[in-house]
Design a protein around this motif. Structure first.
Motif, PDB file in Angstrom:
ATOM      1  N   HIS A 111      16.194   0.631  -9.898  1.00 44.30           N
ATOM      2  CA  HIS A 111      14.773   0.281  -9.888  1.00 44.30           C
ATOM      3  C   HIS A 111      14.470  -0.590 -11.097  1.00 44.30           C
ATOM      4  CE1 HIS A 111      13.625   2.940  -6.567  1.00 44.30           C
ATOM      5  NE2 HIS A 111      14.448   3.834  -7.083  1.00 44.30           N
TER       6      HIS A 111
ATOM      7  N   THR B 296      -4.451   9.185   0.982  1.00 41.73           N
ATOM      8  CA  THR B 296      -4.244   7.845   1.538  1.00 41.73           C
ATOM      9  C   THR B 296      -3.955   6.802   0.459  1.00 41.73           C
ATOM     10  OG1 THR B 296      -6.626   7.421   1.495  1.00 41.73           O
ATOM     11  CG2 THR B 296      -5.710   8.339   3.531  1.00 41.73           C
TER      12      THR B 296
ATOM     13  N   ALA C 228      10.717   7.676  -3.290  1.00 44.30           N
ATOM     14  CA  ALA C 228       9.582   8.280  -2.593  1.00 44.30           C
ATOM     15  C   ALA C 228       8.247   7.758  -3.099  1.00 44.30           C
ATOM     16  CB  ALA C 228       9.629   9.810  -2.746  1.00 44.30           C
ATOM     17  N   ALA C 229       8.244   7.120  -4.266  1.00 47.26           N
ATOM     18  CA  ALA C 229       7.019   6.517  -4.790  1.00 47.26           C
ATOM     19  C   ALA C 229       6.812   5.141  -4.165  1.00 47.26           C
ATOM     20  CB  ALA C 229       7.100   6.394  -6.305  1.00 47.26           C
ATOM     21  N   ASP C 230       5.566   4.685  -4.161  1.00 47.55           N
ATOM     22  CA  ASP C 230       5.272   3.354  -3.622  1.00 47.55           C
ATOM     23  C   ASP C 230       5.741   2.262  -4.567  1.00 47.55           C
ATOM     24  OD1 ASP C 230       3.659   3.875  -1.079  1.00 47.55           O
ATOM     25  OD2 ASP C 230       2.613   5.120  -2.531  1.00 47.55           O
ATOM     26  N   THR C 231       5.592   2.487  -5.861  1.00 44.01           N
ATOM     27  CA  THR C 231       6.136   1.557  -6.850  1.00 44.01           C
ATOM     28  C   THR C 231       6.812   2.375  -7.943  1.00 44.01           C
ATOM     29  OG1 THR C 231       4.234   1.434  -8.373  1.00 44.01           O
ATOM     30  CG2 THR C 231       4.192   0.000  -6.415  1.00 44.01           C
TER      31      THR C 231
ATOM     32  N   ARG D 130       2.268  12.742  -3.777  1.00 46.49           N
ATOM     33  CA  ARG D 130       1.934  12.162  -2.476  1.00 46.49           C
ATOM     34  C   ARG D 130       0.806  12.942  -1.805  1.00 46.49           C
ATOM     35  NH1 ARG D 130       2.495   7.457  -1.035  1.00 46.49           N
ATOM     36  NH2 ARG D 130       4.713   7.439  -1.578  1.00 46.49           N
TER      37      ARG D 130
ATOM     38  N   ARG E 169      -1.872   5.280  -3.056  1.00 43.25           N
ATOM     39  CA  ARG E 169      -0.472   5.033  -3.373  1.00 43.25           C
ATOM     40  C   ARG E 169      -0.050   5.843  -4.598  1.00 43.25           C
ATOM     41  NH1 ARG E 169       0.133  -1.175  -4.297  1.00 43.25           N
ATOM     42  NH2 ARG E 169      -1.796  -0.746  -5.478  1.00 43.25           N
ATOM     43  N   VAL E 170       1.268   6.016  -4.730  1.00 44.75           N
ATOM     44  CA  VAL E 170       1.842   6.722  -5.876  1.00 44.75           C
ATOM     45  C   VAL E 170       2.673   5.730  -6.694  1.00 44.75           C
ATOM     46  CG1 VAL E 170       3.415   8.536  -6.639  1.00 44.75           C
ATOM     47  CG2 VAL E 170       1.906   8.936  -4.679  1.00 44.75           C
ATOM     48  N   HIS E 171       2.340   5.599  -7.971  1.00 45.41           N
ATOM     49  CA  HIS E 171       3.057   4.713  -8.882  1.00 45.41           C
ATOM     50  C   HIS E 171       3.795   5.575  -9.906  1.00 45.41           C
ATOM     51  CE1 HIS E 171       0.595   1.514  -7.196  1.00 45.41           C
ATOM     52  NE2 HIS E 171      -0.481   2.237  -7.475  1.00 45.41           N
TER      53      HIS E 171
ATOM     54  N   ALA F 178      -2.407  12.192  -3.627  1.00 47.61           N
ATOM     55  CA  ALA F 178      -2.910  10.832  -3.412  1.00 47.61           C
ATOM     56  C   ALA F 178      -3.570  10.671  -2.053  1.00 47.61           C
ATOM     57  CB  ALA F 178      -1.764   9.829  -3.562  1.00 47.61           C
TER      58      ALA F 178
ATOM     59  N   ASP G 271      -5.435   5.774  -6.017  1.00 49.81           N
ATOM     60  CA  ASP G 271      -4.012   5.845  -6.351  1.00 49.81           C
ATOM     61  C   ASP G 271      -3.743   6.937  -7.381  1.00 49.81           C
ATOM     62  OD1 ASP G 271      -3.680   3.717  -4.669  1.00 49.81           O
ATOM     63  OD2 ASP G 271      -3.099   2.273  -6.220  1.00 49.81           O
TER      64      ASP G 271
END
Length: 490
Positions: A439, A384, A412-415, A379, A386-388, A382, A459
């Protein structure tokens, strides 16, 4: 905390019940599991020391070519007759067997043949302890962070000109290897708690980064896990030191449990962390895409810490390494500068490539606490973006024990994409699958395809797990490159 470091070897005495066998007593050594990261490290060290060696592994992996080039007799595929074959080739009797955790009695014909022939049988950790016997040992233990911390200690001591020996569970950037024999008096070793073999070491300095329930397939209960670290503290040589993280509840509890026994044996207890009561304190801590910065305080000494790797957890790992440096006689500023020379370890937030400002990293995290820490680092890297996350659970028993915690940590990840469980040494457990994590479960191909579709410049893509998911990072980088090239052409 500063110590005068004169002399060499384990001159501070021995711990009762912990035999110290030197490599000069081993004769010719044959390794089972030679290609494994732990066994190959011990083999490299013994080879450097002039010990005649040979070895076998189930697969013909690239690391075996390194030993072949050095003239080491290598066999692929375990068989009882391999021992006789090596003895005929070399004209020498094999005296000692050093075996991995999986090449043991009843499961490995070569091990069983060696036992029947009356050869000395050593676990990998006992072989490593033999390599350490003539040095001043530094053993790094903990449920999480021991590989990174060990690497930082080795980098720090190398930077300070002490030429340490080391054996670590991953290749260290800057060294290009996970094990080397230095000319100095210090020996840095990663001590594995997964099967209790950390008790085979008798170090002068022991580090415990944290203590948390894990490897319950071996220990059964969290209490047993905590006890093994208390037992480990008893292995420290009289006059040595235990260094632990006061920020971690498990390590803090360990400190209170062992404080009096350590004092009785003249073993120093040193703490580090962000808590103000720590002996070595981290303050003004900031982490971002370029790494970590903090102030270090030890008594009247002050120093700036700058790390090129992100994550608050890495700041604590660095503090552990600095605390070791202080015990070894380094000034705080010298130790901090040495830790700053650390450039990472394989599979510890390891950069695998960047395509169109999309950065792909790989990490060994396989416990909820580790996943939480590395996603926090991702995070900050990254910013601004996203974290995948793509996660491969490791072991059915661990997935069952921590399914809810894994689900929360991955949130805690975006995807998030979860692969099927990597079984390692285990058979499937009825009702236990990756679906327990809450998930979306994907195949490798699906995960790569979806990342290519959704990842945008800025990202971070992170592959996580202790299994073979590490192979996925290069595939993602290649898929991103193909996608961007195709887009440019159209």
């Amino acid at each position: 905390m500063n110590r005068v470091t004169t002399g060499s070897g384990s001159s501070r005495g021995q711990v009762p019940g912990v035999p110290v066998v030197g490599i000069e007593q081993l004769g010719r050594v044959h390794f089972l599991g030679l290609a494994g990261v732990g066994v190959s490290a011990v083999a490299r060290l013994m080879l450097s020391a002039g010990v005649p060696i040979s070895g076998t592994d189930a697969k013909d992996l690239p690391v075996l070519d390194e030993f072949r080039a050095a003239g080491v007799p290598v066999r692929v595929g375990y068989a009882a007759e391999n021992l006789v074959s090596v003895e005929q080739e070399t004209g020498e009797r094999i005296d000692t067997i050093v075996a991995s955790s999986v090449a043991q009695a009843g499961t490995n014909p070569e091990f069983d043949a060696a036992a029947a022939a009356g050869k000395r049988l050593l676990h990998r950790s006992e072989g490593l302890a033999a390599c350490m016997a003539a040095k001043r040992g530094i053993a790094i233990a903990g449920t999480h962070g021991k590989t990174t911390t060990s690497s930082m200690v080795a980098a720090m001591l190398h930077h300070a000109g002490t030429s340490p020996s080391f054996a670590i569970g991953a290749t260290v950037a800057g060294f290009g290897t996970n094990a080397a024999a230095g000319s100095g008096q210090w020996f840095v070793a990663e001590a594995d708690e997964s099967d209790g073999t950390l008790l085979n070491y008798a170090p002068e300095i022991a580090v415990v980064t944290n203590v948390e329930a894990d490897h319950l397939d071996h220990y059964g209960t969290a209490e047993a896990v905590h006890q093994i670290f208390a037992d480990f503290a008893e292995r420290i040589l009289p006059g040595g030191a235990l260094i632990l993280c006061i920020d971690d509840p498990g390590a803090a509890s360990l400190a209170e449990k062992v404080r009096s026994p350590l004092t009785a044996r003249n073993v120093e207890l040193t703490t580090y962390g962000t808590a103000p009561e720590a002996d070595l304190t981290l303050t003004e801590l900031t982490t971002g895409s370029t790494g970590v910065q903090a102030q270090l305080h030890s008594g009247s000494q002050r120093a700036q810490l700058q790390l090129p790797v992100p994550g608050v957890h890495n700041a604590r790992n660095a503090a552990a390494a600095v605390a070791v440096g202080l015990y070894c006689g380094l000034q705080l500023s010298t130790a901090a500068a040495g830790v700053a020379s650390f450039r990472g370890s394989s599979r510890r937030f390891e950069w695998r490539g960047t395509v169109d400002s999309i950065r792909v990293y790989d990490d060994y995290a396989h416990h909820p606490t580790e996943v939480t820490a590395v996603l926090a680092a991702a995070r900050s890297a990254a910013d601004t973006g996203r974290v995948h996350a793509i996660f491969q659970p490791h072991l059915f028993s661990r997935t069952r024990a921590f399914a809810t915690e894994f689900g929360t940590a991955l949130g805690a990840a975006d995807t998030v994409r979860v692969l099927e469980i990597y079984p390692a040494r285990e058979e499937p457990i009825p009702g236990v699958s990756s679906e327990l994590l809450g998930h979306p479960v994907r195949t490798r191909a699906q995960a790569v395809e979806e990342i290519v579709q959704i990842a945008e410049p800025g990202d971070v893509v992170l592959t996580l797990g202790a299994g073979d998911i590490t192979e996925l990072g290069p595939q993602i980088v290649s898929a991103l490159q193909r996608s961007r090239t195709h887009a440019d052409r159209t």
